[in-house]
Design an enzyme around this catalytic site. Structure first.
Site, PDB file in Angstrom:
ATOM      1  N   LYS A 217      26.201 -46.689  61.374  1.00 57.54           N
ATOM      2  CA  LYS A 217      25.146 -47.474  60.716  1.00 57.54           C
ATOM      3  C   LYS A 217      23.803 -47.333  61.424  1.00 57.54           C
ATOM      4  O   LYS A 217      23.724 -46.984  62.596  1.00 57.54           O
ATOM      5  CB  LYS A 217      25.583 -48.939  60.605  1.00 57.54           C
ATOM      6  CG  LYS A 217      26.602 -49.084  59.468  1.00 57.54           C
ATOM      7  CD  LYS A 217      26.732 -50.456  58.918  1.00 57.54           C
ATOM      8  CE  LYS A 217      27.599 -50.371  57.658  1.00 57.54           C
ATOM      9  NZ  LYS A 217      28.167 -51.658  57.277  1.00 57.54           N
ATOM     10  N   ARG A 251      36.388 -50.431  59.843  1.00 55.41           N
ATOM     11  CA  ARG A 251      36.079 -49.496  58.735  1.00 55.41           C
ATOM     12  C   ARG A 251      35.246 -48.362  59.302  1.00 55.41           C
ATOM     13  O   ARG A 251      34.106 -48.584  59.717  1.00 55.41           O
ATOM     14  CB  ARG A 251      35.336 -50.262  57.630  1.00 55.41           C
ATOM     15  CG  ARG A 251      34.991 -49.428  56.411  1.00 55.41           C
ATOM     16  CD  ARG A 251      34.253 -50.276  55.367  1.00 55.41           C
ATOM     17  NE  ARG A 251      33.929 -49.496  54.190  1.00 55.41           N
ATOM     18  CZ  ARG A 251      32.848 -48.725  54.084  1.00 55.41           C
ATOM     19  NH1 ARG A 251      31.987 -48.645  55.089  1.00 55.41           N
ATOM     20  NH2 ARG A 251      32.621 -48.030  52.993  1.00 55.41           N
TER      21      ARG A 251
HETATM   22  C1  8Y7 Z   1      30.486 -51.929  54.646  1.00 53.96           C
HETATM   23  C2  8Y7 Z   1      31.209 -51.882  53.454  1.00 53.96           C
HETATM   24  C3  8Y7 Z   1      29.650 -50.359  53.424  1.00 53.96           C
HETATM   25  C4  8Y7 Z   1      30.835 -52.905  55.605  1.00 53.96           C
HETATM   26  C5  8Y7 Z   1      32.572 -53.615  54.093  1.00 53.96           C
HETATM   27  C6  8Y7 Z   1      28.154 -47.844  55.150  1.00 53.96           C
HETATM   28  C7  8Y7 Z   1      31.115 -50.543  51.371  1.00 53.96           C
HETATM   29  C8  8Y7 Z   1      27.543 -48.665  54.101  1.00 53.96           C
HETATM   30  N1  8Y7 Z   1      29.529 -50.950  54.620  1.00 53.96           N
HETATM   31  N2  8Y7 Z   1      32.243 -52.711  53.175  1.00 53.96           N
HETATM   32  N3  8Y7 Z   1      30.672 -50.904  52.699  1.00 53.96           N
HETATM   33  N4  8Y7 Z   1      31.888 -53.721  55.282  1.00 53.96           N
HETATM   34  N5  8Y7 Z   1      33.582 -54.465  53.867  1.00 53.96           N
HETATM   35  O1  8Y7 Z   1      27.342 -47.430  56.026  1.00 53.96           O
HETATM   36  O2  8Y7 Z   1      30.248 -53.059  56.669  1.00 53.96           O
HETATM   37  O3  8Y7 Z   1      29.345 -47.560  55.181  1.00 53.96           O
HETATM   38  S1  8Y7 Z   1      28.656 -49.066  52.774  1.00 53.96           S
END
Ligand code: 8Y7
Length: 273
Positions: A217, A251
């Site tokens: 990020k 994640r």
């Molecule tokens: C997150 C996310 C994204 C996160 C959850 C990226 C879809 C942006 N970030 N879902 N999604 N938490 N639950 O950089 O932090 O992956 S998209």
């Protein structure tokens, strides 16, 4: 115990959720067929690297991203979900129709950046056995990075997530199917993100597993000066900090490296490998 469709996880160590973006910009070779095949083989690779769950997303939710039509999102996501039967699949979507169709094809979890604030999304989940991740964000992906302001970010985000847990429980979603996430980068400045990560253990008070999405990020770019392709080391550091502060699910893009890092962290905590 975390119950995710027909899967159960004991959460004795943090789970690794591998990110699978099924968006044209994530595979540069064009055509829908090759694009689909590439997504499926990438998912298999993530499983082989040790991912516990695959998070399939057909619409970019990055700051400033343009929306995708329902049909386009269904066409991107459903064939991949179908091909991944036998694997714990999460679908990253806020559209109730995608949730319903994905769950019908066997998706075990829904990752909703809207935290089931749409009644139809809530109903889609309450009428299923899928797990759900309730994420906090401020504003929409298009506008959320325009000067977000909070009083006390940790208590504001906790209050929101506590309310969403209550709403999910009221609609009949069992507590062991609910995960929460403070939503790093979603309507937060660098300082907000640092405060949330530093105080992540506060969220344990909400008594449901915590998911942390920090991988590559921009906050890590702001700290290190590295562009998105060179943030693996920063992402691993952030993942371990989140694990140390109680995150149950990480994640990530770099599954193998994260799994190794967690193995070291876990071995030290247990005093054995
Ligand atoms: C997150 C996310 C994204 C996160 C959850 C990226 C879809 C942006 N970030 N879902 N999604 N938490 N639950 O950089 O932090 O992956 S998209």
């Amino acid at each position: 115990m975390f119950v995710c469709g027909s899967y159960q996880f004991d959460l004795s160590r943090p789970l690794v959720m591998g990110i699978l973006n099924v968006t044209p910009d994530s595979f540069s070779d064009g055509g829908l067929y090759s694009h689909r095949e590439a997504a499926i083989s990438r998912a298999m690779q993530l499983i082989e690297e040790g991912a516990d769950i695959i998070d399939v997303g057909g619409e970019s939710t990055r700051p400033g991203a343009e929306p995708v039509s329902l049909q386009e999102e269904l066409d991107r996501v459903l064939p991949v979900v179908e091909a991944l039967k036998g694997v714990p699949v999460s679908i990253d979507t806020f559209k109730p129709e995608v949730m319903k169709a994905g769950i019908a094809l066997g998706a075990a979890m829904i990752n909703d950046i809207d935290a089931l604030q749409n009644v139809d999304a809530m109903n889609a989940l309450s009428q299923s056995d899928a797990a759900v991740c309730l994420m906090h964000k401020k504003g929409s992906p298009k506008t959320m990075q325009h000067r977000p302001e909070y009083g006390d970010i940790v208590s504001e985000v906790m209050e929101f997530l506590g309310g969403r847990i209550d709403a999910a429980l009221t609609s009949g979603i069992a507590i062991d199917r609910i995960v929460i996430d403070p939503g790093f980068g979603f309507g937060k400045t660098l300082e907000h993100n640092l405060k949330l990560l530093g105080n992540l253990s506060e969220f344990k008070k909400l008594k449901v597993p915590l998911l942390a999405g920090l991988s590559r990020k921009s906050m890590l770019g702001a700290i290190t000066g590295q562009d998105a392709q060179h943030r693996m080391a920063a992402s691993l550091a952030a993942a371990l900090i989140a694990a140390e502060r109680g995150a149950a699910i990480l994640r990530v893009h770099d599954v193998r490296a994260t799994v190794d890092a967690i193995k070291v962290w876990d071995a030290v905590n247990r005093g054995r490998a």
